[in-house]
Design an enzyme around this catalytic site. Structure first.
Site, short mmCIF file in Angstrom:
data_model
loop_
_atom_site.label_atom_id
_atom_site.label_comp_id
_atom_site.label_asym_id
_atom_site.label_seq_id
_atom_site.Cartn_x
_atom_site.Cartn_y
_atom_site.Cartn_z
CE LYS A 114 -4.53 1.11 0.35
NZ LYS A 114 -5.59 0.49 -0.54
CG ASP A 154 -6.89 3.58 -0.66
OD1 ASP A 154 -7.87 2.51 -1.18
OD2 ASP A 154 -6.78 4.21 -0.02
#
Ligand code: NDP
Length: 434
Positions: A114, A154
Site C-alpha cells: 500500500k 485508492d
C-alpha cells in the site's frame, strides 16, 4: 507495540488477525517454529520520500510519499495508492498488511502493499494534481515494476491520477510496461469492469452470504456510506439486485432519500461536477441532508454497507443499526468497523462480511487487468464480470469452510483470516527464511 508505540491503527489490525488465527497456530506448531508471525508483521520494505511540487501560484509545496511493501510470498506486491491528508505510516502499514491477506483470498498471484501521500487533491487544479503525480512518480518509479510492485488507486487516486502517474512512469523508463499500474484508462490498458469491481464484488459477496442463510437482497433497505467509487457501484448493483439503497455520504454529512438514492444524480455530482453530496437535496425535494457523516447509521435499514473509510462505523453506529433491526453488514471500505463494533455485531448474530473478503473484488479485477496487459488483449465486460462473480463466490465459500474447520462457524472474519494466513504462511515456509 514496543517498537512502534505510535502505530495504533497497525496494532489494531494485527491484533484482530492474530486473535482469529489462534486455533490454527495451536494445531500447526510449524508456523511458530518458522517465526511466520514475526516475519509477517515486519513489512519486507518501507519507502518514505519527499514529494516537492509547485502550486499554481508558483509556490513550492512539500508532501510526504510512502510505499509499504508488506509481503511478496504469493506474488508481486500489489495495493492501492491513497492521497489524503490523513495518510500516515501506521495507516499504510495496516492497509498493506490487510492487503496481503485480501490478495491471497482472490487466489491470484499477488502479494501485499500500500502507498500514498498526505497530499490532498481536493481543491487542487488539474495542473497541480498532475505536477504532484509527476513528482511522486519520479521517486516511486525505482521501487515498482510489472514484475515487482504494481500499485492501483485508492482514496483520492482515481482515473485522472493513475493517468498522470502512468504517463510519468512511461516517460522515465521509456517502456509501455502497462501492467505496472492498474485502474488505467480503457484506451491504454485499463480493464472493463475495474471501475465497478469493488462495489459490484461487495454485492456479489453479500448475495452469496444472504442466500446461504436463506435470505435475499430483493426488497431490502440498504444504508450505504460514502459516495466515491466503492459506494457508487455498490449502490448500482444493489439496485440491480432489487434492493433499495436510501443513503450516501461524504466526510461532511449524509443524505437520506426515502424514495431510494437517485444514482444518476450522485454520479453527476461526484463524478462530473466533483461536488459535495449536500448538493443532492437541491434536486430531490423528499431527500434530507444531515451534517456529520456518522449519523448515517441511525437510518433504519436491513443491510448496512460502510463504503467510505476506516473506523467510520463504531460502537454507537452498530448499536443504532441493531436497534433498528439490521440483518447484515458488508464492509466495502477497508476496516470501516471498529473492533468493539464488530464484536457487538457478531454477538447479536448479524451476518458480517469483513472487508478483506467482501471488498476483494477491486484488487481481483486489477490482477485480471494485469493478465490482459500481459496478453496484450482486452476481455469483454461480461468476461471480466463473470470471473469477478466466481472469485467472490469462492472467497465466501473458502472463508465459511475454514471458519467451520477451525471451530469458529459463521465467523467470516476468522474464516477469511485463516484462509489467507494458511496460503501465505505455507508459501513463506516453502520459500525458506527470506
Ligand atoms: P473515494 O475517494 O472514491 O471515496 C471515498 C468516500 O469516502 C468519499 O465519499 C469521501 O468523502 C468519504 N470519506 C473519505 N474520508 C472520510 C472520512 N475520514 N470520514 C468520512 N467519509 C470519508 O474512495 P473509494 O470509494 O475508492 O474507497 C473507499 C474505501 O474503500 C476506502 O477505505 C478504500 O481503501 C476502500 N477500497 C477501495 C477500493 C477501490 O477499488 N476503490 C478497493 C478496496 C477497498 P469526501 O469526498 O468528503 O472525502
Amino acid at each position: 507495540e514496543k517498537k512502534d508505540p505510535q502505530e495504533k491503527e497497525y496494532h489494531n489490525v494485527v491484533k484482530e488477525v492474530l486473535t482469529s488465527i489462534v486455533p490454527v497456530l495451536e494445531q500447526h506448531p510449524e508456523y511458530k517454529k518458522h517465526k511466520i508471525l514475526e516475519r509477517m508483521v515486519e513489512p519486507e520494505r518501507v519507502v518514505m520520500f519527499r514529494v516537492p511540487w509547485e502550486d499554481d501560484k508558483g509556490e513550492v509545496q512539500v508532501n510526504r510519499g510512502y510505499r509499504v511493501q508488506a509481503n511478496s510470498a504469493v506474488g508481486t506486491y500489489k495495493g492501492g495508492l491513497r492521497f489524503h491528508p490523513s495518510v500516515t505510516l501506521s495507516i499504510l502499514k495496516f492497509l498493506a498488511f490487510e492487503q496481503t491477506f485480501k490478495n491471497s483470498l482472490t487466489g491470484l498471484p499477488i502479494g501485499g502493499a500500500k502507498g500514498g501521500s498526505d497530499f490532498d487533491p481536493k481543491g487542487k487544479s488539474d495542473n497541480e494534481v498532475m505536477r504532484f503525480c509527476q513528482s511522486f512518480m519520479t521517486e516511486l518509479y525505482r521501487h515498482i515494476g510489472s514484475m515487482v510492485d504494481t500499485p492501483a488507486g485508492d482514496i483520492g487516486v482515481g482515473g485522472r491520477e493513475i493517468g498522470y502517474l502512468y504517463g510519468q512512469y512511461k516517460r522515465i523508463v521509456n517502456s509501455f510496461d502497462s501492467a505496472v499500474l492498474t485502474g488505467k484508462g480503457l484506451g491504454y490498458g485499463g480493464s472493463l469492469a475495474r471501475t465497478e469491481a469493488t462495489g459490484y464484488g461487495l454485492l456479489y459477496f453479500m448475495k452469496e452470504m444472504l442466500e446461504d442463510n436463506g435470505q435475499s437482497l430483493q426488497g431490502k433497505t440498504v444504508v450505504v456510506s460514502g459516495s466515491g467509487n466503492v459506494a457508487t457501484y455498490a449502490i448500482e448493483k444493489a439496485i440491480e439486485f432489487g434492493a433499495k439503497p436510501v443513503t450516501c455520504s461524504d466526510s461532511n454529512g449524509y443524505v437520506y432519500d426515502p424514495d431510494g438514492i437517485d444514482l444518476a444524480l450522485v454520479k453527476e455530482i461526484k463524478q462530473v461536477r466533483r461536488g459535495r453530496i449536500k448538493e443532492y437535496v437541491e434536486k430531490r425535494p423528499n431527500a434530507q441532508y444531515h451534517e456529520g457523516c456518522k449519523g448515517v447509521w441511525t437510518v433504519k435499514c436491513d443491510i448496512a454497507l460502510p463504503c467510505a473509510t476506516q473506523s467510520e462505523l463504531d460502537i454507537d453506529g452498530v448499536k443504532a443499526l441493531v436497534a433498528n433491526g439490521v440483518m447484515a453488514v458488508g464492509e466495502g471500505a477497508n476496516m470501516p468497523t471498529t473492533l468493539d463494533a464488530t464484536e457487538y455485531l457478531l454477538e447479536k448474530g448479524v451476518l458480517f462480511g469483513p472487508a478483506k473478503a467482501a471488498n476483494a473484488g477491486g484488487v481481483a479485477v486489477s490482477a485480471l487487468e494485469m493478465s490482459q496487459n500481459s496478453e496484450r488483449l482486452h476481455w469483454t465486460f461480461e468476461e471480466v464480470d463473470e470471473r469477478l462473480k466466481g472469485i467472490m463466490k469462492n472467497i465466501y465459500r473458502n472463508s465459511k469452510k475454514n471458519a467451520e474447520k477451525y471451530g469458529q462457524k459463521g465467523n467470516l472474519i476468522a474464516g477469511a483470516n485463516i484462509t489467507a494466513f494458511l496460503h501465505v504462511a505455507d508459501t513463506m515456509i516453502a520459500q525458506g527464511i527470506v
